[in-house]
Motif scaffolding. Structure first.
Motif, mmCIF file in Angstrom:
data_model
loop_
_atom_site.group_PDB
_atom_site.id
_atom_site.type_symbol
_atom_site.label_atom_id
_atom_site.label_comp_id
_atom_site.label_asym_id
_atom_site.label_seq_id
_atom_site.Cartn_x
_atom_site.Cartn_y
_atom_site.Cartn_z
ATOM 1 N N VAL A 123 66.862 54.840 21.444
ATOM 2 C CA VAL A 123 68.168 54.992 21.405
ATOM 3 C C VAL A 123 68.999 53.902 21.362
ATOM 4 N N LEU A 124 68.502 52.841 22.359
ATOM 5 C CA LEU A 124 69.435 51.599 22.551
ATOM 6 C C LEU A 124 69.266 50.634 21.375
ATOM 7 N N GLN A 125 68.043 50.674 20.838
ATOM 8 C CA GLN A 125 67.943 49.784 19.527
ATOM 9 C C GLN A 125 68.205 50.210 18.468
ATOM 10 N N MET A 145 84.480 43.711 24.148
ATOM 11 C CA MET A 145 83.095 43.968 23.591
ATOM 12 C C MET A 145 82.395 45.287 23.934
ATOM 13 N N PHE A 146 82.786 45.877 25.088
ATOM 14 C CA PHE A 146 82.575 47.085 25.411
ATOM 15 C C PHE A 146 82.793 48.379 24.475
ATOM 16 N N ASN A 147 83.817 48.217 23.703
ATOM 17 C CA ASN A 147 84.535 49.128 22.782
ATOM 18 C C ASN A 147 84.004 48.731 21.398
ATOM 19 N N ILE A 156 82.198 39.481 18.540
ATOM 20 C CA ILE A 156 82.673 39.084 19.911
ATOM 21 C C ILE A 156 81.537 38.783 20.749
ATOM 22 N N ARG A 157 80.356 39.462 20.749
ATOM 23 C CA ARG A 157 79.270 39.051 21.646
ATOM 24 C C ARG A 157 78.751 37.825 21.445
ATOM 25 N N GLY A 158 78.685 37.561 20.323
ATOM 26 C CA GLY A 158 78.300 36.072 19.841
ATOM 27 C C GLY A 158 79.122 34.927 20.649
ATOM 28 N N ALA A 163 79.462 31.504 25.509
ATOM 29 C CA ALA A 163 80.442 30.989 26.553
ATOM 30 C C ALA A 163 79.705 31.165 27.721
ATOM 31 N N LEU A 164 78.830 32.346 27.983
ATOM 32 C CA LEU A 164 78.246 32.531 29.219
ATOM 33 C C LEU A 164 76.981 31.601 29.430
ATOM 34 N N SER A 165 76.332 31.254 28.245
ATOM 35 C CA SER A 165 75.188 30.691 28.419
ATOM 36 C C SER A 165 75.263 29.138 28.181
ATOM 37 N N ILE A 211 84.581 30.989 38.635
ATOM 38 C CA ILE A 211 83.785 30.628 37.227
ATOM 39 C C ILE A 211 84.320 30.954 36.100
ATOM 40 N N PHE A 212 85.070 32.181 36.139
ATOM 41 C CA PHE A 212 85.597 32.872 34.633
ATOM 42 C C PHE A 212 87.012 32.023 34.448
ATOM 43 N N ILE A 213 87.952 31.980 35.523
ATOM 44 C CA ILE A 213 89.342 31.687 35.195
ATOM 45 C C ILE A 213 89.871 30.496 35.999
ATOM 46 N N LEU A 316 85.177 42.700 35.169
ATOM 47 C CA LEU A 316 84.946 43.899 35.674
ATOM 48 C C LEU A 316 83.523 44.189 35.404
ATOM 49 N N GLY A 317 82.741 43.751 34.279
ATOM 50 C CA GLY A 317 81.326 43.889 34.295
ATOM 51 C C GLY A 317 80.656 43.058 35.293
ATOM 52 N N GLY A 318 81.065 42.053 35.928
ATOM 53 C CA GLY A 318 80.268 41.088 36.838
ATOM 54 C C GLY A 318 80.693 41.377 37.905
ATOM 55 N N GLU A 320 81.734 44.003 40.074
ATOM 56 C CA GLU A 320 81.023 45.232 40.802
ATOM 57 C C GLU A 320 79.614 45.037 41.093
ATOM 58 N N SER A 321 78.775 44.769 39.691
ATOM 59 C CA SER A 321 77.641 44.738 39.680
ATOM 60 C C SER A 321 76.766 43.924 40.525
ATOM 61 N N THR A 322 77.435 42.605 40.542
ATOM 62 C CA THR A 322 76.567 41.564 41.343
ATOM 63 C C THR A 322 76.955 41.816 42.838
ATOM 64 N N ASN A 382 69.143 50.038 40.797
ATOM 65 C CA ASN A 382 69.600 51.035 39.799
ATOM 66 C C ASN A 382 71.252 50.986 39.381
ATOM 67 N N ILE A 383 71.764 49.622 39.462
ATOM 68 C CA ILE A 383 73.151 49.721 39.483
ATOM 69 C C ILE A 383 73.770 50.209 38.461
ATOM 70 N N SER A 384 73.111 50.355 37.200
ATOM 71 C CA SER A 384 73.610 51.184 35.847
ATOM 72 C C SER A 384 72.642 52.242 35.910
ATOM 73 N N ASN A 450 70.842 45.703 21.319
ATOM 74 C CA ASN A 450 72.021 44.744 21.064
ATOM 75 C C ASN A 450 73.217 44.758 22.198
ATOM 76 N N ARG A 451 73.018 45.630 23.023
ATOM 77 C CA ARG A 451 74.055 45.739 24.029
ATOM 78 C C ARG A 451 73.395 45.230 25.533
ATOM 79 N N THR A 452 72.264 44.554 25.421
ATOM 80 C CA THR A 452 71.734 44.392 26.757
ATOM 81 C C THR A 452 72.864 43.484 27.313
HETATM 82 C C1 HEM Z 1 72.694 43.047 38.650
HETATM 83 C C2 HEM Z 1 74.044 43.044 37.699
HETATM 84 C C3 HEM Z 1 73.933 43.607 36.293
HETATM 85 C C4 HEM Z 1 73.367 45.005 35.951
HETATM 86 C C5 HEM Z 1 72.480 45.771 36.484
HETATM 87 C C6 HEM Z 1 73.953 45.221 34.631
HETATM 88 C C7 HEM Z 1 73.732 46.116 33.821
HETATM 89 C C8 HEM Z 1 74.090 46.434 32.579
HETATM 90 C C9 HEM Z 1 73.560 47.084 31.916
HETATM 91 C C10 HEM Z 1 72.422 48.208 31.806
HETATM 92 C C11 HEM Z 1 74.265 47.134 30.484
HETATM 93 C C12 HEM Z 1 73.799 47.658 29.175
HETATM 94 C C13 HEM Z 1 75.000 48.752 28.647
HETATM 95 C C14 HEM Z 1 74.702 49.607 27.459
HETATM 96 O O1 HEM Z 1 73.771 49.456 26.750
HETATM 97 O O2 HEM Z 1 75.623 50.384 26.949
HETATM 98 C C15 HEM Z 1 75.388 46.193 30.476
HETATM 99 C C16 HEM Z 1 76.211 45.595 29.765
HETATM 100 C C17 HEM Z 1 77.166 44.570 29.846
HETATM 101 N N1 HEM Z 1 76.976 43.874 31.032
HETATM 102 FE FE1 HEM Z 1 76.187 43.972 32.760
HETATM 103 N N2 HEM Z 1 75.063 44.300 34.413
HETATM 104 C C18 HEM Z 1 74.946 43.244 35.444
HETATM 105 C C19 HEM Z 1 75.648 42.262 35.580
HETATM 106 C C20 HEM Z 1 76.665 41.768 34.440
HETATM 107 C C21 HEM Z 1 77.540 40.563 34.812
HETATM 108 C C22 HEM Z 1 77.500 39.467 35.834
HETATM 109 C C23 HEM Z 1 78.307 40.520 33.689
HETATM 110 C C24 HEM Z 1 79.572 39.745 33.394
HETATM 111 C C25 HEM Z 1 79.339 38.359 33.070
HETATM 112 C C26 HEM Z 1 78.040 41.658 32.964
HETATM 113 C C27 HEM Z 1 78.744 42.128 31.836
HETATM 114 C C28 HEM Z 1 78.296 43.111 30.835
HETATM 115 C C29 HEM Z 1 78.812 43.485 29.619
HETATM 116 C C30 HEM Z 1 80.152 42.882 28.958
HETATM 117 C C31 HEM Z 1 77.899 44.402 29.076
HETATM 118 C C32 HEM Z 1 78.363 45.197 27.656
HETATM 119 C C33 HEM Z 1 77.535 44.434 26.504
HETATM 120 C C34 HEM Z 1 77.826 44.736 25.322
HETATM 121 O O3 HEM Z 1 78.548 45.970 25.137
HETATM 122 O O4 HEM Z 1 77.262 44.124 24.276
HETATM 123 N N3 HEM Z 1 76.990 42.383 33.542
HETATM 124 N N4 HEM Z 1 75.111 45.786 31.938
#
Ligand code: HEM
Length: 508
Positions: A123-125, A145-147, A156-158, A163-165, A211-213, A316-318, A320-322, A382-384, A450-452
């Motif tokens: 599914v994811l690939q 990039m989320f949408n 956008i992902r490129g 930028a991140l790496s 880091i970001f801004i 937002l992505g970075g 709460e998860s971290t 299991n954050i996501s 491609n959304r890793t």
């Molecule tokens: C332990 C920390 C983290 C976990 C467990 C995690 C987990 C995930 C997972 C499972 C996805 C895939 C979503 C999908 O396939 O729909 C994802 C996507 C994403 N994550 Fe993380 N993430 C973490 C940290 C971060 C950080 C630090 C950032 C910011 C720099 C970030 C930004 C994103 C973005 C922008 C996407 C979307 C990618 C796309 O749609 O191509 N995440 N994350």
């Protein structure tokens, strides 16, 4: 017998017969409806001689009751009995473990739930077959990039991955975040007792803003922190835009955040213009400036809207998860003194070698045990727990079943990481299990395809930095070690994890 008695008997008989029938009709009616609709589709397809031939059946499962489907059952496992793996385990028991895909109805949509490494990866690939569908796309930024999908997403992902790496941003993280981490830990020790969730969120937000801004802590960043909490609260809420709802509040928060970042962007553009007219250099060295400056192979930059929407979403992505991962690391270490002792030894040895408590990226890559603690924390946290997709163009056939067009597909990542087939004694915190790489495809904490997660290295780096300073200088104790855990939207102890926190007495 009198007439009244007969009436009662009649009613009683009717009730005895009708109620079970009604229950059965409600329970199985929904499933029968979806099966019938699917059978009709199969027949139509046969009649029109579709080149795809006969469609295989729907995956096994049950669509639950009308409208609600199995959402209540799922919430019961997650929220009431707090056994998040029970929902899938029940399906595996009933319909067979090897199937790896089940039909159900969740969050208002007919759904195929997938939960085996290969099926998840399929599914994811397969982005052409499975698209993105968020309940409230505007909360994640319409130009983010989320949408984005297809070539827009790739473009956008490129930019973001680059930028991140790029060493300019990643290499500086250790340098800019450590003073903040050290100051925060000192303040926790001075307090003696902390609510870990609040404090960790605060320091991680400060690090990410830096880091970001390149934003230093200020009353504005405190407000932004609150707006992010409001925004996160609305992402998976019912998209009801009425005063007082989480969705409505989240929309307001997103607007305020976009305004802050828009102003920042204007300020930077003005500064860059005046700098270049004076022959000077760009004076920011952060993710936002990376996104503003980068060009694709045709020399095109991201638009202002794309920069703003993406930077708001990256924080937002970075954030709460971290923060969650750091909290879970502190939680497990408090319960695993042996692991903490080994972690401490490795980090102390590194500091001794360097003759400094501050480490850099290269040092982190040498600390093998610390890396195992980070991996184990992320696996167990299991954050996501799940990610979702939707079948866009056509019915998809896989493994002898059909995933119908327009259905939601929920990829249950969590079930892989808590399955003893892939991880022995999966609910035990055991960093040593990472001495061997996991079986191929069984580590999907950051997704697959491609959304890793593009932030995976950044989050590992941030967690390692926190662990270094925590283990070197401090000891802590959970005040409520048996606190229950909330599993929605992602696992978190319900009490915010209060802990006693002090400087290590052996610290020099
Ligand atoms: C332990 C920390 C983290 C976990 C467990 C995690 C987990 C995930 C997972 C499972 C996805 C895939 C979503 C999908 O396939 O729909 C994802 C996507 C994403 N994550 Fe993380 N993430 C973490 C940290 C971060 C950080 C630090 C950032 C910011 C720099 C970030 C930004 C994103 C973005 C922008 C996407 C979307 C990618 C796309 O749609 O191509 N995440 N994350």
């Amino acid at each position: 017998m009198q007439v009244g008695d007969w009436t009662w008997t009649w009613w009683f008989g009717l009730l005895l017969g009708a109620v079970p029938l009604l229950v059965l009709a409600v329970w199985d009616g929904n499933d029968a409806f979806y099966q019938a609709a699917f059978a009709l589709r199969r027949r139509r397809r046969r009649q029109h001689g579709s080149s795809h031939g006969k469609l295989p059946p729907l995956p096994p499962g049950h669509m639950g009751i009308p409208l609600l489907g199995e959402t209540v059952a799922m919430l019961w496992y997650f929220k009431v009995i707090r056994c998040p793996d029970g929902f899938i385990a029940a399906k595996k028991r009933k319909y067979g473990e090897g199937v790896g895909m089940y039909r159900t109805h969740l969050f208002g949509s007919p759904t195929i739930l997938v939960c085996l490494p290969d099926v998840n990866r399929f599914v994811l690939q397969s982005p052409d077959s499975f698209g993105i569908s968020w309940p409230s796309p505007e909360l994640l930024g319409l130009a983010s990039m989320f949408n984005a999908e297809g070539s827009k997403h790739t473009r956008i992902r490129g930019f973001i991955v680059a930028a991140l790496s790029q060493p300019k941003s990643l290499g500086n993280i250790a340098r800019v975040t450590q003073p903040r981490v050290v100051a925060a830990l000192q303040s926790w020790a001075a307090k003696g007792t902390i609510v870990a969730r609040t404090e960790i969120r605060k320091v991680m937000f400060e690090c990410i803003c830096e880091i970001f801004i390149s934003m230093k802590p200020s009353p504005l960043t405190e407000k932004m922190n609150k707006w992010y909490v409001g925004l996160i609260g609305g992402i998976r809420a019912l998209p009801l835009d009425l005063p007082g709802t989480s969705h409505n509040h989240a929309r307001k928060c997103r607007r305020k955040l976009n305004m802050v970042f828009q102003e920042e962007l204007e300020k930077r553009k003005k500064r860059a213009n005046s700098n270049s007219s004076l022959g000077g250099e760009e004076d920011y060295d952060d993710l936002m400036s990376g996104l503003m400056q980068m060009e694709d192979e045709r020399g095109m930059k991201l638009s202002d809207d794309e920069v703003v929407d993406n930077i708001v979403s990256l924080v937002l992505g970075g954030y709460e998860s971290t923060s969650s991962a750091v909290l879970w690391a502190a939680y497990h270490l408090a319960k695993s003194p042996d692991v903490l002792a080994k972690l401490r030894d490795e980090n102390a040895a590194m500091s001794q070698d360097k003759n400094s408590n501050f480490i850099d990226r290269d040092d982190i890559s040498k600390m093998k045990y610390t890396a195992k603690v980070v991996e184990e924390t992320i696996r167990m946290a299991n954050i996501s727990p799940m990610v979702s997709r939707v079948t866009r163009r056509d019915d998809i056939e896989y493994g002898g079943y059909t995933i119908p067009r327009g259905w939601q597909v929920v990829v249950w990542l969590r079930s892989i990481h808590t399955d003893e087939k892939y991880y022995t004694d999966p609910l035990t915190f055991n960093p040593d299990r990472w001495a061997k790489p996991p079986k191929a495809g069984t580590n999907q904490v950051f997704g697959a395809g491609n959304r890793t997660c593009p932030g995976n290295m950044l989050s590992r780096l941030n967690i390692s930095i926190m662990l270094h300073h925590l283990s070197l200088g401090y000891e802590w104790e959970l005040l409520n070690p048996d606190a229950e855990v909330d599993y929605i939207p992602s696992p978190m102890p319900v009490d915010g994890t209060p802990m006693a926190f002090r400087k290590l007495s052996t610290n020099t």
